[in-house]
Write a protein that holds these residues in place. Structure first.
Motif, PDB file in Angstrom:
ATOM      1  N   TRP A 130       0.865  -1.177   0.000  1.00  0.00           N
ATOM      2  CA  TRP A 130       0.000   0.000   0.000  1.00  0.00           C
ATOM      3  C   TRP A 130       0.901   1.226   0.000  1.00  0.00           C
ATOM      4  O   TRP A 130       2.029   1.177   0.497  1.00  0.00           O
ATOM      5  N   HIS A 131       0.423   2.300  -0.603  1.00  0.00           N
ATOM      6  CA  HIS A 131       1.205   3.540  -0.556  1.00  0.00           C
ATOM      7  C   HIS A 131       0.309   4.737  -0.798  1.00  0.00           C
ATOM      8  O   HIS A 131      -0.751   4.615  -1.430  1.00  0.00           O
ATOM      9  N   ALA A 132       0.748   5.885  -0.293  1.00  0.00           N
ATOM     10  CA  ALA A 132       0.024   7.124  -0.556  1.00  0.00           C
ATOM     11  C   ALA A 132      -0.007   7.350  -2.063  1.00  0.00           C
ATOM     12  O   ALA A 132       0.920   6.972  -2.780  1.00  0.00           O
ATOM     13  N   HIS A 133      -1.092   7.947  -2.550  1.00  0.00           N
ATOM     14  CA  HIS A 133      -1.210   8.209  -3.993  1.00  0.00           C
ATOM     15  C   HIS A 133      -1.569   9.672  -4.224  1.00  0.00           C
ATOM     16  O   HIS A 133      -2.461  10.000  -5.004  1.00  0.00           O
ATOM     17  N   SER A 134      -0.849  10.551  -3.498  1.00  0.00           N
ATOM     18  CA  SER A 134      -1.027  11.995  -3.629  1.00  0.00           C
ATOM     19  C   SER A 134       0.362  12.600  -3.740  1.00  0.00           C
ATOM     20  O   SER A 134       1.231  12.272  -2.932  1.00  0.00           O
ATOM     21  N   ASP A 135       0.579  13.478  -4.662  1.00  0.00           N
ATOM     22  CA  ASP A 135       1.898  14.062  -4.957  1.00  0.00           C
ATOM     23  C   ASP A 135       2.988  13.019  -4.680  1.00  0.00           C
ATOM     24  O   ASP A 135       2.885  11.901  -5.157  1.00  0.00           O
ATOM     25  N   TRP A 136       4.021  13.378  -3.914  1.00  0.00           N
ATOM     26  CA  TRP A 136       5.104  12.409  -3.723  1.00  0.00           C
ATOM     27  C   TRP A 136       5.104  11.805  -2.311  1.00  0.00           C
ATOM     28  O   TRP A 136       6.113  11.296  -1.830  1.00  0.00           O
ATOM     29  N   ARG A 138       4.129   9.167  -1.212  1.00  0.00           N
ATOM     30  CA  ARG A 138       4.386   7.735  -1.092  1.00  0.00           C
ATOM     31  C   ARG A 138       5.824   7.422  -0.690  1.00  0.00           C
ATOM     32  O   ARG A 138       6.124   6.319  -0.250  1.00  0.00           O
ATOM     33  N   ALA A 139       6.744   8.419  -0.842  1.00  0.00           N
ATOM     34  CA  ALA A 139       8.137   8.197  -0.431  1.00  0.00           C
ATOM     35  C   ALA A 139       8.207   7.741   1.024  1.00  0.00           C
ATOM     36  O   ALA A 139       9.044   6.905   1.376  1.00  0.00           O
ATOM     37  N   VAL A 176      10.178  15.908   1.030  1.00  0.00           N
ATOM     38  CA  VAL A 176       9.958  15.336  -0.300  1.00  0.00           C
ATOM     39  C   VAL A 176       8.979  16.180  -1.111  1.00  0.00           C
ATOM     40  O   VAL A 176       9.122  16.337  -2.329  1.00  0.00           O
ATOM     41  N   LYS A 177       7.982  16.725  -0.446  1.00  0.00           N
ATOM     42  CA  LYS A 177       6.995  17.540  -1.164  1.00  0.00           C
ATOM     43  C   LYS A 177       7.676  18.752  -1.795  1.00  0.00           C
ATOM     44  O   LYS A 177       7.343  19.145  -2.916  1.00  0.00           O
ATOM     45  N   ALA A 178       8.678  19.302  -1.099  1.00  0.00           N
ATOM     46  CA  ALA A 178       9.402  20.459  -1.644  1.00  0.00           C
ATOM     47  C   ALA A 178      10.131  20.080  -2.928  1.00  0.00           C
ATOM     48  O   ALA A 178      10.275  20.907  -3.833  1.00  0.00           O
ATOM     49  N   VAL A 179      10.581  18.834  -3.024  1.00  0.00           N
ATOM     50  CA  VAL A 179      11.334  18.394  -4.204  1.00  0.00           C
ATOM     51  C   VAL A 179      10.449  18.432  -5.455  1.00  0.00           C
ATOM     52  O   VAL A 179      10.829  18.995  -6.481  1.00  0.00           O
ATOM     53  N   VAL A 232      10.811   2.353  -4.347  1.00  0.00           N
ATOM     54  CA  VAL A 232      11.681   3.475  -4.725  1.00  0.00           C
ATOM     55  C   VAL A 232      10.883   4.476  -5.566  1.00  0.00           C
ATOM     56  O   VAL A 232       9.962   4.097  -6.298  1.00  0.00           O
ATOM     57  N   MET A 233      11.230   5.756  -5.479  1.00  0.00           N
ATOM     58  CA  MET A 233      10.451   6.778  -6.175  1.00  0.00           C
ATOM     59  C   MET A 233      10.710   6.829  -7.676  1.00  0.00           C
ATOM     60  O   MET A 233       9.785   6.964  -8.472  1.00  0.00           O
TER      61      MET A 233
END
Ligand SMILES: *[C@@H]1O[C@H](CO)[C@@H](O)[C@H](O)[C@H]1NC(C)=O
Ligand SMILES: *[C@@H]1O[C@H](CO)[C@@H](O)[C@H](O)[C@H]1NC(C)=O
Ligand SMILES: *[C@@H]1O[C@H](CO)[C@@H](O)[C@H](O)[C@H]1NC(C)=O
Ligand SMILES: *[C@@H]1O[C@H](CO)[C@@H](O)[C@H](O)[C@H]1NC(C)=O
Ligand SMILES: *[C@@H]1O[C@H](CO)[C@@H](O)[C@H](O)[C@H]1NC(C)=O
Ligand SMILES: *[C@@H]1O[C@H](CO)[C@@H](O)[C@H](O)[C@H]1NC(C)=O
Ligand SMILES: *[C@@H]1O[C@H](CO)[C@@H](O)[C@H](O)[C@H]1NC(C)=O
Ligand SMILES: *[C@@H]1O[C@H](CO)[C@@H](O)[C@H](O)[C@H]1NC(C)=O
Ligand SMILES: *[C@@H]1O[C@H](CO)[C@@H](O)[C@H](O)[C@H]1NC(C)=O
Ligand SMILES: *[C@@H]1O[C@H](CO)[C@@H](O)[C@H](O)[C@H]1NC(C)=O
Ligand SMILES: *[C@@H]1O[C@H](CO)[C@@H](O)[C@H](O)[C@H]1NC(C)=O
Ligand SMILES: *[C@@H]1O[C@H](CO)[C@@H](O)[C@H](O)[C@H]1NC(C)=O
Ligand SMILES: [Cu+2]
Length: 567
Positions: A130-136, A138-139, A176-179, A232-233
């Motif tokens: 499972w992983h987040a599915h909004s912007d990044w 999920r990292a 990570v969001k800043a990236v 991995v992203m």
């Protein structure tokens, strides 16, 4: 006679009125999990930062279930911005409402709110995640889903002595969001990660990391089942264990014919179940993973993450620990070699049901492009973009599922091209081909029950690179793949329609093609995207909508009462 016949008819009507899921309920279990999205502090690579997690752990909690079970996960968001969670590889029959991609099947769960996902397993067996599915997000917001065989059944291989989840991840020193926000603002390519990780730890080859390197303690002579997940992203991975051969027995929660190998190539989104026997002299051996990045231009994380395969017993610690010999970062042949060996198990307990003929064919080019960059924050007049059939996916402020279900106009168009609008030598010299694309929200409508073939075609525009293409709501059979341009007359002759692997994420070869088949028997709205996060952010995405069939059991379930609202 009258009564028994009446009883039979009543029974038949009752049977026909029931959903098959309800009937299966008797044999399956229900599990409940609570996930709290919260900020937590972590120290890696000599620096401490605060990041979004589930319950303060990185990787997040593992979900355990058996084949066919249903899992309710109440996600409570105590973070700072809206988030959704996706259950990667879970088909969610008739239930796109709980699939998760932001603004495709739901709007984000806002801070202070919660949403209960109903995660419906069917024939998946093995490892998913499972992983987040909004912007990044999920990292840092991801974890394993371990699906054991149903009660009374077992693995199609000798039972391992023990099993362990191995999650390969990315670590960014900053937020990570800043990236991604920075990259989208400037139009440039996002910064690469500072390290790769195994079970949350960079490993001995990085500063300030040795103390916490992940150790897998093993007993001599025993066989272990490793459930390897690539979270991995932006990089596919070569993975191996020094001195030990790997026997790969499953991929994406379906069994395969065992492959004995010294390395695997695993893309973001994929999972592989691997047997390893501790049959070497008792010592320490590195488990290692590094990037497979065959695009000559794209920057990638060049580091190597390690864990230790450590024998129990009384022996002196070795003065140096051996590393596995893995293919170098641009070894396309090694990646294709491994991928070409994968075959479905195709046994009577785990049959292959690949469509032998198809009703619908799609031919989809997968490209990197440019769009104009006009904002004040742009560093150049163009920005990186990406597309499928030259449509760069545009997210909307409301989810496509809701727009479809409630017939809200103006959100998407149902005219995604079924083949490239312009043919050129996709995998040849593309000098002079216009790399511009355009943004739009286009979907493909499929009828319930159609046998579908999609041929993904890589192109050389800007940078030719292997793309991991993931489809939600289904697993599919990989019936063929090859180099160069797909030839619709000769290539189908070499399709594997006997024992193709059943997967949910396909490694589309660099400057090549991949052909997949599945039956559109899951009504709903299903995202397709490259699982390299920067490509997905740039628009390498599209959507399939599978219409309802004729009966209730062939139709989408109604929406849950408490879907997050779209503000
Ligand atoms: C399956 O087995 C487990 C333990 O082996 C048990 O807890 C569970 O109730 C069983 N489920 C069903 C549906 O029989
Ligand atoms: C997460 O934390 C909540 C609240 O502290 C707790 O109720 C829940 O069981 C935890 N979930 C997991 C999967 O550990
Ligand atoms: C979840 O949100 C609902 C309102 O949408 C609220 O009634 C409920 O108490 C919340 N549950 C939790 C565990 O916070
Ligand atoms: C990305 O990297 C550049 C160059 O190292 C640096 O100046 C910038 O602050 C980084 N951006 C983020 C969001 O980390
Ligand atoms: C481990 O081996 C050493 C040397 O062979 C021996 O002196 C020691 O007693 C052993 N320890 C245990 C716990 O067996
Ligand atoms: C792979 O990279 C190495 C080192 O940068 C280079 O020498 C080699 O030519 C590259 N191989 C391919 C096939 O691009
Ligand atoms: C794949 O690798 C194996 C083992 O190294 C080798 O024997 C085989 O020839 C390779 N196959 C291809 C198609 O490169
Ligand atoms: C496409 O380009 C490739 C690589 O340059 C070349 O081998 C092939 O012949 C070209 N195909 C056509 C149809 O021109
Ligand atoms: C590619 O084509 C362009 C013109 O279309 C030509 O100038 C260039 O030399 C070609 N490159 C190669 C590697 O053939
Ligand atoms: C698919 O094609 C087959 C014939 O190949 C046909 O019998 C079937 O009805 C078609 N199904 C749908 C859903 O179009
Ligand atoms: C086969 O491919 C050619 C282009 O290479 C295209 O013009 C033709 O329409 C395709 N045929 C089918 C049946 O898709
Ligand atoms: C999704 O929709 C919400 C509004 O409900 C919006 O705030 C958010 O930016 C959208 N997300 C994307 C990726 O467009
Ligand atoms: Cu990609």
């Amino acid at each position: 006679m009258g009564i028994s016949r009446l009883g039979f008819i009543v029974g038949l009507i009752w049977f026909m009125a029931m959903d098959w899921q309800v009937l299966c309920m008797a044999q399956s279990n229900v599990h409940h999990y609570n996930f709290v999205l919260q900020q937590a502090q972590f120290t890696r690579l000599c620096e401490t930062k605060t990041m979004l997690t589930v319950n303060g752990s990185f990787p997040g909690p593992t979900i355990h279930a058996r084949r066919g079970d249903t899992i309710y996960v109440n996600v409570h968001n105590e973070g700072e911005y809206g988030v959704t969670i996706h259950w990667h590889g879970v088909k969610q029959p008739r239930n796109p409402w709980s699939d998760g991609p932001e603004n495709v099947t739901q709007c984000p769960i806002q801070p202070g709110k919660n949403f209960t996902y109903e995660v419906i397993l069917s024939d998946e067996e093995g490892t998913l995640w499972w992983h987040a599915h909004s912007d990044w997000t999920r990292a840092t917001v991801h974890g394993a889903i371990v699906i054991s065989p149903a009660n009374g059944t077992t693995y199609p291989f000798p039972a391992p002595y023990a099993e362990q989840t191995i999650i390969i991840g990315s670590w960014f020193k900053g937020d990570v969001k800043a990236v991604i926000d920075e990259a989208l603002a400037t139009g440039g390519t996002p910064n690469i990660s500072n390290s790769l990780t195994i079970n949350g730890q960079p490993g001995d080859l990085y500063p300030c990391s040795e103390e916490n390197t992940y150790r897998l303690n093993v007993n001599s002579g025993r066989t272990y089942l490793l459930r390897v997940i690539n979270a991995v992203m932006n990089e596919e991975q070569f993975f191996g264990i020094a001195g030990h051969s790997l026997t790969v027995v499953g991929q994406d929660a379906a069994y395969i014919k065992p492959i004995t190998t010294n390395y695997i190539m695993i893309t973001p989104g994929q999972t592989m179940d691997i047997l390893v026997t501790a049959n070497q002299p008792p010592s320490y051996y590195y488990i290692a993973s590094h990037s497979f990045a065959d695009g000559p231009l794209a920057p990638y994380d060049k580091t190597t993450t390690t864990a230790i395969f450590q024998y129990n017993g009384n022996y002196s610690r070795p003065s140096s620990i051996p590393l596995p010999v893995l293919p170098i970062f641009n070894d396309t042949a090694a990646a294709d070699n491994y991928t070409s060996r994968v075959r479905g198990l195709a046994s009577s307990d785990h049959p292959v049901n690949v469509p032998q003929t198809v009703n619908r064919s799609l031919y989809i080019t997968v490209s990197l492009n440019f769009l104009p960059c006009t904002e004040a924050t742009c560093s150049d007049s163009t920005r990186f973009a990406a597309s499928m059939n030259n449509v760069s996916f545009q997210f909307q402020p409301i989810d496509i599922l809701q727009a479809y279900y409630r017939s809200i106009n103006g959100v998407f168009d149902a005219d995604f091209p079924s083949e490239p609008l312009k043919y050129f030598n996709f995998t040849g010299n593309v000098t002079g081909i216009n790399v511009a694309t355009g943004r739009a929200t286009k979907v493909t409508m499929l009828n319930y029950g159609e046998a579908v073939e999609i041929v993904f075609q890589g192109t050389n525009l800007l940078d030719a690179v292997n793309h991991p293409i993931h489809l939600h709501g289904f697993s599919f059979y990989l019936v063929g793949h090859g180099k160069g341009n797909f030839n619709n007359e000769t290539d189908p002759k070499s399709y594997n329609l006997i024992d193709p692997p059943e997967i949910n994420t396909v490694a589309l070869p660099r400057s090549g093609w991949a052909a997949i088949r599945f039956v559109a028997n899951n009504p709903g709205v299903w995202f397709i995207h490259c699982h390299l996060e920067r490509h997905s952010s740039w628009g390498m995405d599209t959507v399939l909508i599978v219409r309802n069939g004729r009966t209730r059991s062939q139709s989408m379930r109604p929406p849950p009462a408490s879907l997050p609202s779209c503000s």
